[in-house]
Write a protein that holds these residues in place. Structure first.
Motif, PDB file in Angstrom:
ATOM      1  N   ASN A 195    -101.871 109.209  70.091  1.00  0.00           N
ATOM      2  CA  ASN A 195    -100.587 109.369  69.412  1.00  0.00           C
ATOM      3  C   ASN A 195     -99.900 108.025  69.160  1.00  0.00           C
ATOM      4  OD1 ASN A 195     -98.735 111.346  68.314  1.00  0.00           O
ATOM      5  ND2 ASN A 195     -97.305 110.664  69.907  1.00  0.00           N
ATOM      6  N   THR A 196    -100.085 107.066  70.063  1.00  0.00           N
ATOM      7  CA  THR A 196     -99.425 105.768  69.880  1.00  0.00           C
ATOM      8  C   THR A 196     -99.949 105.044  68.636  1.00  0.00           C
ATOM      9  OG1 THR A 196    -101.027 104.798  71.425  1.00  0.00           O
ATOM     10  CG2 THR A 196     -98.875 105.436  72.317  1.00  0.00           C
ATOM     11  N   SER A 197    -101.248 105.200  68.345  1.00  0.00           N
ATOM     12  CA  SER A 197    -101.790 104.536  67.160  1.00  0.00           C
ATOM     13  C   SER A 197    -101.198 105.142  65.890  1.00  0.00           C
ATOM     14  CB  SER A 197    -103.311 104.636  67.136  1.00  0.00           C
ATOM     15  OG  SER A 197    -103.736 105.974  66.989  1.00  0.00           O
ATOM     16  N   PHE A 198    -100.974 106.461  65.905  1.00  0.00           N
ATOM     17  CA  PHE A 198    -100.327 107.112  64.762  1.00  0.00           C
ATOM     18  C   PHE A 198     -98.890 106.618  64.619  1.00  0.00           C
ATOM     19  CE2 PHE A 198     -97.593 110.705  63.381  1.00  0.00           C
ATOM     20  CZ  PHE A 198     -97.988 110.731  62.043  1.00  0.00           C
ATOM     21  N   ASP A 199     -98.165 106.549  65.744  1.00  0.00           N
ATOM     22  CA  ASP A 199     -96.770 106.065  65.708  1.00  0.00           C
ATOM     23  C   ASP A 199     -96.694 104.656  65.153  1.00  0.00           C
ATOM     24  OD1 ASP A 199     -95.490 107.666  68.764  1.00  0.00           O
ATOM     25  OD2 ASP A 199     -96.021 108.448  66.791  1.00  0.00           O
ATOM     26  N   GLN A 200     -97.588 103.794  65.609  1.00  0.00           N
ATOM     27  CA  GLN A 200     -97.579 102.401  65.159  1.00  0.00           C
ATOM     28  C   GLN A 200     -97.889 102.294  63.671  1.00  0.00           C
ATOM     29  OE1 GLN A 200    -100.432 100.643  67.790  1.00  0.00           O
ATOM     30  NE2 GLN A 200     -99.022 100.581  69.557  1.00  0.00           N
ATOM     31  N   ARG A 201     -98.890 103.070  63.217  1.00  0.00           N
ATOM     32  CA  ARG A 201     -99.266 103.059  61.803  1.00  0.00           C
ATOM     33  C   ARG A 201     -98.120 103.574  60.933  1.00  0.00           C
ATOM     34  NH1 ARG A 201    -103.512 100.903  58.898  1.00  0.00           N
ATOM     35  NH2 ARG A 201    -104.895 101.493  60.592  1.00  0.00           N
ATOM     36  N   PHE A 202     -97.500 104.670  61.369  1.00  0.00           N
ATOM     37  CA  PHE A 202     -96.411 105.264  60.593  1.00  0.00           C
ATOM     38  C   PHE A 202     -95.219 104.312  60.517  1.00  0.00           C
ATOM     39  CE2 PHE A 202     -92.826 107.953  59.629  1.00  0.00           C
ATOM     40  CZ  PHE A 202     -93.330 108.899  58.743  1.00  0.00           C
TER      41      PHE A 202
ATOM     42  N   LYS B 146     -97.628 115.322  67.677  1.00  0.00           N
ATOM     43  CA  LYS B 146     -98.979 115.159  68.207  1.00  0.00           C
ATOM     44  C   LYS B 146     -99.997 115.937  67.371  1.00  0.00           C
ATOM     45  CE  LYS B 146     -97.961 114.052  73.049  1.00  0.00           C
ATOM     46  NZ  LYS B 146     -98.152 114.465  74.462  1.00  0.00           N
ATOM     47  N   GLU B 147     -99.609 117.129  66.925  1.00  0.00           N
ATOM     48  CA  GLU B 147    -100.516 117.944  66.110  1.00  0.00           C
ATOM     49  C   GLU B 147    -100.724 117.308  64.733  1.00  0.00           C
ATOM     50  OE1 GLU B 147     -99.595 122.055  65.811  1.00  0.00           O
ATOM     51  OE2 GLU B 147     -99.369 122.326  67.981  1.00  0.00           O
ATOM     52  N   ILE B 148     -99.664 116.740  64.178  1.00  0.00           N
ATOM     53  CA  ILE B 148     -99.794 116.044  62.892  1.00  0.00           C
ATOM     54  C   ILE B 148    -100.758 114.876  63.031  1.00  0.00           C
ATOM     55  CG2 ILE B 148     -98.568 114.659  61.165  1.00  0.00           C
ATOM     56  CD1 ILE B 148     -96.101 116.367  61.687  1.00  0.00           C
ATOM     57  N   ALA B 149    -100.590 114.114  64.120  1.00  0.00           N
ATOM     58  CA  ALA B 149    -101.465 112.960  64.350  1.00  0.00           C
ATOM     59  C   ALA B 149    -102.921 113.402  64.469  1.00  0.00           C
ATOM     60  CB  ALA B 149    -101.022 112.215  65.609  1.00  0.00           C
ATOM     61  N   TYR B 150    -103.154 114.466  65.252  1.00  0.00           N
ATOM     62  CA  TYR B 150    -104.526 114.952  65.444  1.00  0.00           C
ATOM     63  C   TYR B 150    -105.094 115.493  64.132  1.00  0.00           C
ATOM     64  CZ  TYR B 150    -108.475 117.505  67.411  1.00  0.00           C
ATOM     65  OH  TYR B 150    -109.732 117.961  67.695  1.00  0.00           O
ATOM     66  N   PHE B 151    -104.273 116.218  63.377  1.00  0.00           N
ATOM     67  CA  PHE B 151    -104.707 116.786  62.092  1.00  0.00           C
ATOM     68  C   PHE B 151    -105.180 115.695  61.146  1.00  0.00           C
ATOM     69  CE2 PHE B 151    -104.029 118.333  57.791  1.00  0.00           C
ATOM     70  CZ  PHE B 151    -104.523 119.635  57.826  1.00  0.00           C
ATOM     71  N   LEU B 152    -104.523 114.532  61.193  1.00  0.00           N
ATOM     72  CA  LEU B 152    -104.834 113.435  60.279  1.00  0.00           C
ATOM     73  C   LEU B 152    -105.839 112.448  60.866  1.00  0.00           C
ATOM     74  CD1 LEU B 152    -101.263 112.794  58.846  1.00  0.00           C
ATOM     75  CD2 LEU B 152    -103.187 113.880  57.697  1.00  0.00           C
ATOM     76  N   GLY B 153    -106.402 112.797  62.034  1.00  0.00           N
ATOM     77  CA  GLY B 153    -107.505 111.997  62.566  1.00  0.00           C
ATOM     78  C   GLY B 153    -107.117 110.923  63.540  1.00  0.00           C
ATOM     79  N   TYR B 154    -105.887 110.962  64.071  1.00  0.00           N
ATOM     80  CA  TYR B 154    -105.466 109.960  65.059  1.00  0.00           C
ATOM     81  C   TYR B 154    -105.565 110.598  66.442  1.00  0.00           C
ATOM     82  CZ  TYR B 154    -103.623 107.480  61.026  1.00  0.00           C
ATOM     83  OH  TYR B 154    -103.494 106.848  59.822  1.00  0.00           O
TER      84      TYR B 154
END
Length: 335
Positions: free
Chosen positions: A309-316, A298-306
């Motif tokens: 969290n689900t949008s970061f998971d889907q993108r990754f 969650k912190e990685i996602a927030y750090f990178l502007g997501y």
């Protein structure tokens, strides 16, 4: 993918020609997890190391000839190759009576060549020769959201039309960026195969990206627009690891350029959007954090502007083929 090039030498001990699937101890470079073909006689030696990923193929070949030799090869598919001549040079001829030259390489340079399916003869002069090539499936780039790059359009047109003559772009020098990236292929860690595939894809994309820059630079004189784009891409690469959230609009405002012109210039130069480049760098940074830190996802996602969290998971997952948690778990198992 299917092995694109087959060397037409016997794969058993035949008279004075010895064959092995083991790399000799004196090999200068080693590709991790690669398959090996090694031929040796009193006149020449030839080492082929190759790795076959689902969507890419890489190969390193070393030839040491005590006198001029001819090696038969066959291309099983019509493919677009990125061909790097690290040392020496050679000529590829059609294997028919015309002996027409398909390609004559230049030392310490590289090019992109479209090669139709068929039989060929490769002629090496006396001396040492080292070459590297890779092939990428076109649909791999499509899955990443990238369009055909403009510098390769006439070669891709040849492929689509299934024309029967080989064509290649101009030769570009093996400058420092390209050479360092090639050398780094020979120091990749031994990890799980699916992760190694991802590393190969990243390297091939970076080499492809550099070749696009070189083609653009060589086809026209270095322009102010290209210098600006290079500066902008370096700025993005520096800012993302710092957690600075940037968009194309932010960049246009920071560099005092027109937003639409910036988008158009980047696409015309690189064949894909500046937004896609930003996402590419974000995903590279996410993978680095997952492997080398214990930051919560969650912190990685927030750090990178997501913010979700689900949008970061889907993108990754769309980018690497697996979820962030599975990616981290698999890398922990291999460490």
């Amino acid at each position: 993918m299917i092995k694109p090039v087959y060397i037409g030498l016997p794969t058993d001990n035949n008279g004075h020609l010895l064959y092995s699937e083991r790399l000799p101890a004196n090999a200068m470079h080693r590709l991790v997890m690669a398959e090996v073909n090694y031929w040796q006689s009193d006149k020449f030696s030839l080492i082929e190391q190759y790795y076959d990923a689902p969507d890419a193929f890489i190969c390193l070949a070393d030839i040491h000839a005590d006198s001029p030799i001819e090696v038969p090869i066959s291309c099983g598919l019509s493919d677009l190759y990125w061909l790097y001549q690290l040392h020496g040079n050679y000529r590829i001829h059609l294997a028919d009576q015309t002996r027409q030259i398909v390609l004559k390489t230049e030392g310490t340079s590289y090019t992109q060549i479209y090669v139709p399916e068929g039989q060929y003869i490769t002629r090496f002069d006396k001396g040492k020769h080292r070459l590297f090539y890779f092939v990428i499936k076109p649909n791999w780039l499509q899955r990443q959201g990238r369009r055909a790059m403009e510098g390769f359009n006439h070669l891709l047109d040849s492929q689509r039309a299934q024309r029967q003559e080989a064509q290649h772009n101009q030769f570009c020098p093996l400058h420092d960026k390209v050479y360092k990236l090639l050398l780094s292929l020979f120091t990749l860690p031994k990890v799980k195969r699916f992760h190694y595939d991802i590393l190969i894809y990243e390297h091939c994309f970076s080499l492809l990206d550099l070749s696009q820059e070189d083609l653009k630079r060589n086809s026209t004189s270095a322009s102010t627009e290209n210098d600006l784009l290079s500066h902008i891409r370096n700025y993005i690469t520096e800012q993302i690891p710092k957690g600075n959230l940037i968009s194309v609009a932010d960049i246009a405002a920071f560099f005092k350029v027109n937003y639409r012109s910036l988008r158009r210039q980047h696409y015309q130069t690189y064949g894909y959007s500046l937004g896609e480049f930003i996402q590419h760098k974000r995903m590279e940074q996410a993978a680095d954090f997952l492997i080398n830190t214990d930051m919560p996802i969650k912190e990685i996602a927030y750090f990178l502007g997501y913010t979700i969290n689900t949008s970061f998971d889907q993108r990754f997952k769309r980018y690497y083929g697996t979820s962030p948690s599975t990616y981290r778990l698999n890398n922990l198992k291999t460490s």
